[in-house]
Structure formats: structure tokens, C-alpha cells
Design a protein around this motif. Structure first.
Motif, PDB file in Angstrom:
ATOM      1  N   GLU A  36       0.826  -1.212   0.000  1.00 21.92           N
ATOM      2  CA  GLU A  36       0.000   0.000   0.000  1.00 21.92           C
ATOM      3  C   GLU A  36       0.859   1.261   0.000  1.00 21.92           C
ATOM      4  OE1 GLU A  36      -2.986  -0.373  -0.701  1.00 21.92           O
ATOM      5  OE2 GLU A  36      -3.107  -2.525  -0.298  1.00 21.92           O
ATOM      6  N   PHE A  37       2.000   1.209   0.683  1.00 21.84           N
ATOM      7  CA  PHE A  37       2.890   2.373   0.683  1.00 21.84           C
ATOM      8  C   PHE A  37       3.450   2.617  -0.713  1.00 21.84           C
ATOM      9  CE2 PHE A  37       6.912   4.622   1.372  1.00 21.84           C
ATOM     10  CZ  PHE A  37       6.494   5.658   2.196  1.00 21.84           C
ATOM     11  N   ALA A  38       3.695   1.551  -1.467  1.00 21.91           N
ATOM     12  CA  ALA A  38       4.171   1.699  -2.845  1.00 21.91           C
ATOM     13  C   ALA A  38       3.127   2.402  -3.707  1.00 21.91           C
ATOM     14  CB  ALA A  38       4.519   0.331  -3.433  1.00 21.91           C
ATOM     15  N   HIS A  39       1.854   2.047  -3.505  1.00 21.60           N
ATOM     16  CA  HIS A  39       0.773   2.757  -4.205  1.00 21.60           C
ATOM     17  C   HIS A  39       0.806   4.245  -3.843  1.00 21.60           C
ATOM     18  CE1 HIS A  39      -1.252  -0.527  -6.111  1.00 21.60           C
ATOM     19  NE2 HIS A  39      -1.633  -1.121  -4.987  1.00 21.60           N
ATOM     20  N   ALA A  40       0.929   4.517  -2.552  1.00 23.37           N
ATOM     21  CA  ALA A  40       0.911   5.906  -2.085  1.00 23.37           C
ATOM     22  C   ALA A  40       2.111   6.681  -2.614  1.00 23.37           C
ATOM     23  CB  ALA A  40       0.890   5.931  -0.555  1.00 23.37           C
ATOM     24  N   LEU A  41       3.283   6.060  -2.570  1.00 17.66           N
ATOM     25  CA  LEU A  41       4.494   6.737  -3.032  1.00 17.66           C
ATOM     26  C   LEU A  41       4.409   7.067  -4.515  1.00 17.66           C
ATOM     27  CD1 LEU A  41       7.318   7.731  -2.303  1.00 17.66           C
ATOM     28  CD2 LEU A  41       8.184   5.435  -2.818  1.00 17.66           C
ATOM     29  N   MET A  42       3.926   6.131  -5.312  1.00 19.04           N
ATOM     30  CA  MET A  42       3.789   6.388  -6.745  1.00 19.04           C
ATOM     31  C   MET A  42       2.770   7.495  -6.996  1.00 19.04           C
ATOM     32  SD  MET A  42       4.839   5.794  -9.767  1.00 19.04           S
ATOM     33  CE  MET A  42       5.820   4.291  -9.580  1.00 19.04           C
ATOM     34  N   THR A  43       1.719   7.531  -6.197  1.00 19.49           N
ATOM     35  CA  THR A  43       0.726   8.603  -6.320  1.00 19.49           C
ATOM     36  C   THR A  43       1.374   9.968  -6.110  1.00 19.49           C
ATOM     37  OG1 THR A  43      -1.059   7.166  -5.530  1.00 19.49           O
ATOM     38  CG2 THR A  43      -1.421   9.541  -5.373  1.00 19.49           C
ATOM     39  N   LEU A  44       2.224  10.063  -5.088  1.00 20.97           N
ATOM     40  CA  LEU A  44       2.893  11.329  -4.792  1.00 20.97           C
ATOM     41  C   LEU A  44       3.902  11.690  -5.882  1.00 20.97           C
ATOM     42  CD1 LEU A  44       3.495  10.843  -0.961  1.00 20.97           C
ATOM     43  CD2 LEU A  44       1.722  12.224  -2.067  1.00 20.97           C
ATOM     44  N   VAL A  45       4.630  10.700  -6.372  1.00 23.74           N
ATOM     45  CA  VAL A  45       5.612  10.940  -7.438  1.00 23.74           C
ATOM     46  C   VAL A  45       4.924  11.512  -8.681  1.00 23.74           C
ATOM     47  CG1 VAL A  45       7.162   9.786  -9.080  1.00 23.74           C
ATOM     48  CG2 VAL A  45       7.287   9.230  -6.641  1.00 23.74           C
ATOM     49  N   LEU A  46       3.710  11.046  -8.939  1.00 27.21           N
ATOM     50  CA  LEU A  46       2.967  11.486 -10.127  1.00 27.21           C
ATOM     51  C   LEU A  46       2.035  12.669  -9.824  1.00 27.21           C
ATOM     52  CD1 LEU A  46       2.099   7.988 -11.631  1.00 27.21           C
ATOM     53  CD2 LEU A  46       3.908   9.561 -12.329  1.00 27.21           C
ATOM     54  N   SER A  47       2.324  13.352  -8.712  1.00 25.13           N
ATOM     55  CA  SER A  47       1.596  14.578  -8.347  1.00 25.13           C
ATOM     56  C   SER A  47       0.132  14.339  -8.011  1.00 25.13           C
ATOM     57  CB  SER A  47       1.691  15.620  -9.482  1.00 25.13           C
ATOM     58  OG  SER A  47       3.043  15.934  -9.747  1.00 25.13           O
ATOM     59  N   GLY A  48      -0.158  13.151  -7.521  1.00 22.03           N
ATOM     60  CA  GLY A  48      -1.511  12.868  -7.067  1.00 22.03           C
ATOM     61  C   GLY A  48      -1.639  13.138  -5.576  1.00 22.03           C
ATOM     62  N   LYS A  49      -2.784  12.810  -5.025  1.00 16.78           N
ATOM     63  CA  LYS A  49      -3.036  13.040  -3.608  1.00 16.78           C
ATOM     64  C   LYS A  49      -3.449  11.735  -2.945  1.00 16.78           C
ATOM     65  CE  LYS A  49      -5.823  15.802  -0.389  1.00 16.78           C
ATOM     66  NZ  LYS A  49      -6.896  16.833  -0.270  1.00 16.78           N
ATOM     67  N   VAL A  50      -2.758  11.395  -1.862  1.00 16.22           N
ATOM     68  CA  VAL A  50      -3.103  10.198  -1.088  1.00 16.22           C
ATOM     69  C   VAL A  50      -4.133  10.599  -0.039  1.00 16.22           C
ATOM     70  CG1 VAL A  50      -2.244   8.355   0.402  1.00 16.22           C
ATOM     71  CG2 VAL A  50      -0.796   9.242  -1.446  1.00 16.22           C
ATOM     72  N   LEU A  51      -5.291   9.995  -0.091  1.00 13.85           N
ATOM     73  CA  LEU A  51      -6.366  10.319   0.845  1.00 13.85           C
ATOM     74  C   LEU A  51      -6.205   9.551   2.155  1.00 13.85           C
ATOM     75  CD1 LEU A  51      -9.317  10.309  -1.715  1.00 13.85           C
ATOM     76  CD2 LEU A  51      -7.925  12.244  -0.945  1.00 13.85           C
ATOM     77  N   ARG A  52      -6.054   8.236   2.050  1.00 14.75           N
ATOM     78  CA  ARG A  52      -5.805   7.432   3.249  1.00 14.75           C
ATOM     79  C   ARG A  52      -5.458   5.997   2.841  1.00 14.75           C
ATOM     80  NH1 ARG A  52     -11.395   7.149   2.828  1.00 14.75           N
ATOM     81  NH2 ARG A  52     -12.345   5.120   3.303  1.00 14.75           N
ATOM     82  N   THR A  63      -5.546   1.485  -0.703  1.00 16.98           N
ATOM     83  CA  THR A  63      -5.079   2.870  -0.714  1.00 16.98           C
ATOM     84  C   THR A  63      -6.062   3.722  -1.504  1.00 16.98           C
ATOM     85  OG1 THR A  63      -2.756   2.201  -0.612  1.00 16.98           O
ATOM     86  CG2 THR A  63      -3.207   4.422  -1.408  1.00 16.98           C
ATOM     87  N   TYR A  64      -6.551   4.763  -0.889  1.00 14.95           N
ATOM     88  CA  TYR A  64      -7.465   5.692  -1.550  1.00 14.95           C
ATOM     89  C   TYR A  64      -6.671   6.919  -1.983  1.00 14.95           C
ATOM     90  CZ  TYR A  64     -11.120   2.852   0.592  1.00 14.95           C
ATOM     91  OH  TYR A  64     -11.925   1.803   0.978  1.00 14.95           O
ATOM     92  N   SER A  65      -6.737   7.231  -3.262  1.00 12.31           N
ATOM     93  CA  SER A  65      -5.977   8.363  -3.785  1.00 12.31           C
ATOM     94  C   SER A  65      -6.739   8.997  -4.938  1.00 12.31           C
ATOM     95  CB  SER A  65      -4.595   7.906  -4.258  1.00 12.31           C
ATOM     96  OG  SER A  65      -4.713   6.933  -5.296  1.00 12.31           O
ATOM     97  N   SER A  66      -6.283  10.161  -5.327  1.00  5.23           N
ATOM     98  CA  SER A  66      -6.886  10.847  -6.477  1.00  5.23           C
ATOM     99  C   SER A  66      -5.765  11.329  -7.387  1.00  5.23           C
ATOM    100  CB  SER A  66      -7.736  12.034  -6.015  1.00  5.23           C
ATOM    101  OG  SER A  66      -6.942  12.981  -5.314  1.00  5.23           O
ATOM    102  N   LEU A 117       0.954   9.834   8.552  1.00  2.01           N
ATOM    103  CA  LEU A 117       0.365  10.578   7.440  1.00  2.01           C
ATOM    104  C   LEU A 117      -0.828   9.913   6.751  1.00  2.01           C
ATOM    105  CD1 LEU A 117       3.601  11.876   5.654  1.00  2.01           C
ATOM    106  CD2 LEU A 117       2.210  13.016   7.394  1.00  2.01           C
ATOM    107  N   TYR A 118      -0.841   8.583   6.674  1.00  2.00           N
ATOM    108  CA  TYR A 118      -1.793   7.973   5.757  1.00  2.00           C
ATOM    109  C   TYR A 118      -2.730   6.932   6.355  1.00  2.00           C
ATOM    110  CZ  TYR A 118       1.468  10.144   2.515  1.00  2.00           C
ATOM    111  OH  TYR A 118       2.258  11.045   1.881  1.00  2.00           O
ATOM    112  N   VAL A 119      -2.251   6.080   7.219  1.00  2.67           N
ATOM    113  CA  VAL A 119      -3.071   4.957   7.680  1.00  2.67           C
ATOM    114  C   VAL A 119      -4.128   5.433   8.661  1.00  2.67           C
ATOM    115  CG1 VAL A 119      -3.086   2.768   8.955  1.00  2.67           C
ATOM    116  CG2 VAL A 119      -1.283   3.234   7.272  1.00  2.67           C
TER     117      VAL A 119
END
Length: 235
Positions: A36-52, A63-66, A117-119
Motif C-alpha cells: 500500500e505504501f508503494a501505491h501511495a508513493l507512486m501517487t505522490l511521485v505522479l503529483s496525485g493526492k493520497v487520501l488514506r 489505498t485511496y488516492s486521487s 500521514l496515511y493509515v
């Protein structure tokens, strides 16, 4: 023996044997955390937002992200299984280099960032708190057993990275719409879930083969070095 067959047989034996270790089930959430952290990290790298991030007692997570653009979501979906498999390989690389304390530090840092930050959710937050506390205690007061504790985490993480990828690969064959990240990728691309599920499974096995090669090479190198030293002493 064929290296692939050796890898599969060793993983099967490891999955069976580690079940007898007390509380080993709790440590299997480590792979979920990394996934799940890998999902979140890739989201941030691609300028997305990790919700939780949610971690559950059955070793699953979400992982919830936008994302601003749907195309980037492909890389986020890919990151989970690939990131978990590569992380398991990294743990064995650090072990071979004698850097198991570094590995414990990395795992603890990921857990701490995830917790702060996320969980969200009672189980996930409780598990992360306990994992962080145990790691800190081991690193400060349990240096003599840190290597064996690290190996336990490394092997369980490796097992889980393969088992979860194999499961999603199997699910992509029989119930493709329920195949998690593979199903998401099928919706985002022109390739079916079967393709992505099989890819995850094969990649996990490839990483496991590399990780176990590092482990056995370390043991073999140590044995060879000891034999050479004994030979010199006899001379």
C-alpha cells in the motif's frame, strides 16, 4: 536442481515452516504495508493526492488516492505488487551486505510515515504502533537477536509478496473482475486482467529467485571463507 524449481520448493517449505512461529501471522501485514505504501508513493511521485490507507487483520489493504489524469493511475496500480516484490529483494540484498540494521531502519521509517500521514482505521494504526515499538526495542536492546529477527521479517515478506501475487494471478484467471490491481489495470488499459495478474505472479517469482540467490550466496561465501581459513591454519 533447476533454479526456478529450487526457488518454488524453498518458498513452499518456508511458507509451511513459518506458520509454526508464534505470532508470525501478525508480521505478514508487513508485506501489505509495503504494497500500500508503494501505491501511495507512486501517487505522490505522479503529483496525485493520497487520501488514506487502510490495513486489515486479514492481511489485505487498500489505498485511496486521487489523480489529475486517469493515465497516471496505471502506474499507481502497477506499483503495489511490483514495489512489494522489489522490497523483499532489497531486504535480502541488505542482509547479504551485512546491513540488516539498515533494513530494520527502513521498515520502521516506512511504518512511521504511514502511521503519521496515511493509515487510518483502528487495526492498521494499532498494528503499525506495535511494529514500530518492537523494531525500536530490537534495534536498541536486542542487537544480538536483530539478525534473526530481520531474517524472519525478510522471509515472511518474501513469502507474502509471492503468495499474494500468485493469488491475484489465479484470481485473474477464474474471477477477473475481482482481481484487485489486475482488474483495475484491465479497466485502464486494453490488456485483460489475466495479462496483468500473470505478470505480477511471474515478476514476484523472478524477484524471489534473485532474493534467494543472494541469501544462499552469502551462506556459501561464508562457508568457503571459513574453509580457506582452516586450510591456511593447517598449513
Amino acid at each position: 536442481m533447476n533454479k526456478w524449481l529450487k526457488t518454488i520448493l524453498f518458498l513452499m517449505a518456508s511458507v509451511f515452516l513459518t506458520r509454526f512461529i508464534p505470532f508470525s501471522s501478525l508480521f505478514r501485514n508487513l508485506d501489505t504495508m509495503i504494497h500500500e505504501f508503494a501505491h501511495a508513493l507512486m501517487t505522490l511521485v505522479l503529483s496525485g493526492k493520497v487520501l488514506r490507507i487502510e490495513l486489515y487483520a486479514d492481511h489485505s489493504g487498500v489505498t485511496y488516492s486521487s489523480m489529475l489524469t486517469s493515465g497516471r493511475a496505471i502506474f499507481v496500480s502497477l506499483a503495489g505488487y511490483i514495489g512489494a516484490s522489489l522490497f523483499a529483494w532489497l531486504l535480502f540484498y541488505l542482509y547479504r551486505k551485512g546491513r540488516h540494521m539498515w533494513g530494520l531502519g527502513i521498515m520502521t521509517a516506512v511504518a512511521l510515515v504511514s502511521l503519521l500521514l496515511y493509515v487510518r482505521g483502528e487495526f492498521g494504526m494499532l498494528w503499525l504502533t506495535g511494529f514500530i515499538a518492537l523494531n525500536v526495542i530490537i534495534m536498541i536492546f536486542g542487537v544480538k537477536i536483530a539478525k534473526y529477527y530481520y531474517l524472519l521479517l525478510a522471509f515472511i515478506t518474501l513469502e507474502e509478496s509471492v503468495v499474494s501475487a500468485m493469488y491475484i494471478g489465479w484470481t485473474s484467471w477464474i474471477r477477473p473482475s475481482q482481481a484487485g490491481d489486475a482488474a483495475n489495470l484491465a479497466q485502464q488499459t486494453f490488456m485483460p486482467a489475466l495479462f496483468w495478474g500473470t505478470l505480477f505472479a511471474l515478476f514476484a517469482l523472478w524477484c524471489a529467485k534473485g532474493a534467494l540467490a543472494l541469501f544462499f550466496r552469502k551462506e556459501g561465501s561464508a562457508s568457503a571463507s571459513n574453509s580457506k581459513s582452516r586450510g591456511l591454519n593447517r598449513a
